[in-house]
Design a protein around this motif. Structure first.
Motif, PDB file in Angstrom:
ATOM      1  N   GLU A  62       0.823  -1.209   0.000  1.00  6.67           N
ATOM      2  CA  GLU A  62       0.000   0.000   0.000  1.00  6.67           C
ATOM      3  C   GLU A  62       0.861   1.265   0.000  1.00  6.67           C
ATOM      4  O   GLU A  62       0.562   2.235  -0.702  1.00  6.67           O
ATOM      5  N   MET A  63       1.940   1.250   0.785  1.00  9.45           N
ATOM      6  CA  MET A  63       2.801   2.422   0.843  1.00  9.45           C
ATOM      7  C   MET A  63       3.556   2.626  -0.472  1.00  9.45           C
ATOM      8  O   MET A  63       3.765   3.758  -0.919  1.00  9.45           O
ATOM      9  N   ASN A  64       3.963   1.538  -1.106  1.00  9.86           N
ATOM     10  CA  ASN A  64       4.603   1.656  -2.432  1.00  9.86           C
ATOM     11  C   ASN A  64       3.624   2.241  -3.441  1.00  9.86           C
ATOM     12  O   ASN A  64       4.009   3.049  -4.304  1.00  9.86           O
ATOM     13  N   TYR A  65       2.369   1.842  -3.348  1.00 15.33           N
ATOM     14  CA  TYR A  65       1.348   2.393  -4.232  1.00 15.33           C
ATOM     15  C   TYR A  65       1.190   3.894  -4.005  1.00 15.33           C
ATOM     16  O   TYR A  65       1.121   4.679  -4.972  1.00 15.33           O
ATOM     17  N   LEU A  66       1.149   4.303  -2.749  1.00 13.99           N
ATOM     18  CA  LEU A  66       1.008   5.732  -2.452  1.00 13.99           C
ATOM     19  C   LEU A  66       2.201   6.515  -2.995  1.00 13.99           C
ATOM     20  O   LEU A  66       2.041   7.621  -3.534  1.00 13.99           O
ATOM     21  N   ARG A  67       3.394   5.953  -2.845  1.00 21.11           N
ATOM     22  CA  ARG A  67       4.596   6.650  -3.323  1.00 21.11           C
ATOM     23  C   ARG A  67       4.639   6.756  -4.840  1.00 21.11           C
ATOM     24  O   ARG A  67       5.327   7.623  -5.388  1.00 21.11           O
ATOM     25  N   LEU A  74      -2.035  11.410  -4.894  1.00 22.63           N
ATOM     26  CA  LEU A  74      -1.828  11.025  -3.501  1.00 22.63           C
ATOM     27  C   LEU A  74      -2.872  11.667  -2.599  1.00 22.63           C
ATOM     28  O   LEU A  74      -3.445  11.008  -1.734  1.00 22.63           O
ATOM     29  N   ARG A  75      -3.129  12.949  -2.825  1.00 21.85           N
ATOM     30  CA  ARG A  75      -4.124  13.639  -1.998  1.00 21.85           C
ATOM     31  C   ARG A  75      -5.514  13.055  -2.210  1.00 21.85           C
ATOM     32  O   ARG A  75      -6.290  12.902  -1.265  1.00 21.85           O
ATOM     33  N   ASP A  76      -5.837  12.725  -3.461  1.00 17.78           N
ATOM     34  CA  ASP A  76      -7.142  12.115  -3.748  1.00 17.78           C
ATOM     35  C   ASP A  76      -7.270  10.750  -3.059  1.00 17.78           C
ATOM     36  O   ASP A  76      -8.313  10.413  -2.490  1.00 17.78           O
ATOM     37  N   ALA A  77      -6.182   9.957  -3.099  1.00 13.14           N
ATOM     38  CA  ALA A  77      -6.217   8.628  -2.492  1.00 13.14           C
ATOM     39  C   ALA A  77      -6.380   8.730  -0.975  1.00 13.14           C
ATOM     40  O   ALA A  77      -7.153   7.979  -0.367  1.00 13.14           O
ATOM     41  N   PRO A  98       3.774   9.674   5.166  1.00  8.21           N
ATOM     42  CA  PRO A  98       3.705  10.911   4.381  1.00  8.21           C
ATOM     43  C   PRO A  98       2.955  12.006   5.139  1.00  8.21           C
ATOM     44  O   PRO A  98       2.013  11.725   5.887  1.00  8.21           O
ATOM     45  N   ALA A  99       3.381  13.235   4.943  1.00  5.39           N
ATOM     46  CA  ALA A  99       2.748  14.358   5.630  1.00  5.39           C
ATOM     47  C   ALA A  99       1.267  14.447   5.309  1.00  5.39           C
ATOM     48  O   ALA A  99       0.440  14.764   6.176  1.00  5.39           O
ATOM     49  N   VAL A 100       0.887  14.117   4.069  1.00  6.32           N
ATOM     50  CA  VAL A 100      -0.519  14.210   3.679  1.00  6.32           C
ATOM     51  C   VAL A 100      -1.361  13.186   4.435  1.00  6.32           C
ATOM     52  O   VAL A 100      -2.542  13.416   4.719  1.00  6.32           O
ATOM     53  N   LEU A 101      -0.756  12.049   4.823  1.00  5.21           N
ATOM     54  CA  LEU A 101      -1.476  11.042   5.609  1.00  5.21           C
ATOM     55  C   LEU A 101      -1.684  11.542   7.036  1.00  5.21           C
ATOM     56  O   LEU A 101      -2.763  11.367   7.619  1.00  5.21           O
ATOM     57  N   LEU A 102      -0.666  12.182   7.591  1.00  3.74           N
ATOM     58  CA  LEU A 102      -0.801  12.779   8.923  1.00  3.74           C
ATOM     59  C   LEU A 102      -1.874  13.865   8.923  1.00  3.74           C
ATOM     60  O   LEU A 102      -2.689  13.944   9.842  1.00  3.74           O
TER      61      LEU A 102
END
Length: 312
Positions: A62-67, A74-77, A98-102
């Motif tokens: 999942e993290m590889n997908y986000l990267r 990324l923001r949409d996901a 990632p900062a966007v996840l936080l």
């Protein structure tokens, strides 16, 4: 817990942080969110199976997908991930967050944790914890013991001798789980786990002797915190089952259904001169044989039929 019970994220963190190396990374104000199911890997983006009231575990895939996503993607996901009523999110495998996840966690007040454990290990451990915490539960009256490695519930009317029998079994090397109140949890489709309420743990009340601390009297090995229920032994007065029941084999297996699970049951008449402890031990041994496919009644019937037919 009763059916439909829930456990808060804060409770899960308090109970499991040390065991699975959980670090609370964001949204501590969301600790009162509740959990109602075991964790599942979060498949996000075009494979979105996010479930409400669950922990979403983000592993390497999942993290590889986000990267791999653009900033907009990324923001949409992340927005899509937090659009459901998640109980919590855990980033596993020691992955960076990632900062966007936080930001998404703080914005939606969804607790976000990190863990150094691999996602399969994390999910298995948390899943076991939640199954235990969220299992359907019922309290029953009786004495629960481990006899020959088998969990047995001794039932019967008040004064029939349940506690006296339990005490004799304990002196013979068997172990007490609970007296008077037994908490049964439906921990698996065909499994009930019995335990004792903390207030009365280790204690056995015997008429004429009062309340006994079995742990202090007989040592640590005389008690056990929990055990799966495999057999019910019901103590009955002889008149309840009649003379036939006292002297003939019970040819029909008896069961009692608790929380949807059918538990084998034997009825033992209480009469002067009967060694109930020995009878219970033999009942347990017989039950163990039956679980291994060895049925003495069927063996006797086959031997009798062979004798009738003149076979050797």
């Amino acid at each position: 817990m009763e059916e439909g019970a829930r456990v808060s994220v804060e409770t899960l963190f308090r109970d499991m942080a040390g065991q699975v190396d959980l670090q609370w990374a964001a949204a501590q104000q969301g600790g009162e969110r509740s959990l109602s199911s075991e964790p599942t890997v979060a498949l996000i983006g075009h494979l979105n199976f996010v479930h409400p009231n669950r922990i979403q575990v983000l592993g390497n895939a999942e993290m590889n997908y986000l990267r791999s996503l653009t900033d907009i993607g990324l923001r949409d996901a992340i927005a899509h991930l937090f659009s459901s009523e998640l109980a919590a999110v855990v980033v596993a495998n020691g992955e960076g967050v990632p900062a966007v996840l936080l930001e998404g966690a703080e914005r939606t007040q969804t607790p976000l944790f990190t863990s150094s454990l691999p996602s399969p290990v994390l999910m298995s451990t948390l899943g076991h914890y939640l199954r235990q915490q969220l299992a359907e539960t019922v309290s029953v009256h009786g004495v629960f013991l481990e006899v020959l490695g088998t969990g047995i519930l001794i039932k019967g009317d008040a004064g029939v001798g349940k506690s006296e029998l339990a005490l004799e079994l304990i002196t013979r090397g068997h172990r007490l789980v609970a007296d008077d109140v037994v908490e049964l949890k439906h921990v698996a489709p065909e499994t009930l786990e019995g335990s004792c309420p903390p207030l009365i743990r280790d204690f056995l009340e015997v008429r004429g002797l009062g309340i006994l601390n079995i742990r202090f009297l007989f040592g640590e090995m005389a008690v056990k915190p929990h055990q799966n229920l495999r057999l019910i032994v019901e103590l009955v007065h002889p008149e309840e089952i009649g003379e036939v029941g006292l002297n003939r084999l019970d040819m029909v297996a008896s069961t009692q259904t608790i929380l949807g699970v059918a538990i084998p049951k034997v009825r033992v008449p209480v009469a002067a001169g009967r060694n109930l402890a020995v009878l219970v031990e033999v009942a347990v041994r017989n039950h163990i044989l039956k679980t291994r496919g060895i049925n003495p009644v069927e063996q006797f019937i086959k031997r009798q039929q062979a004798a009738i037919n003149g076979e050797d």
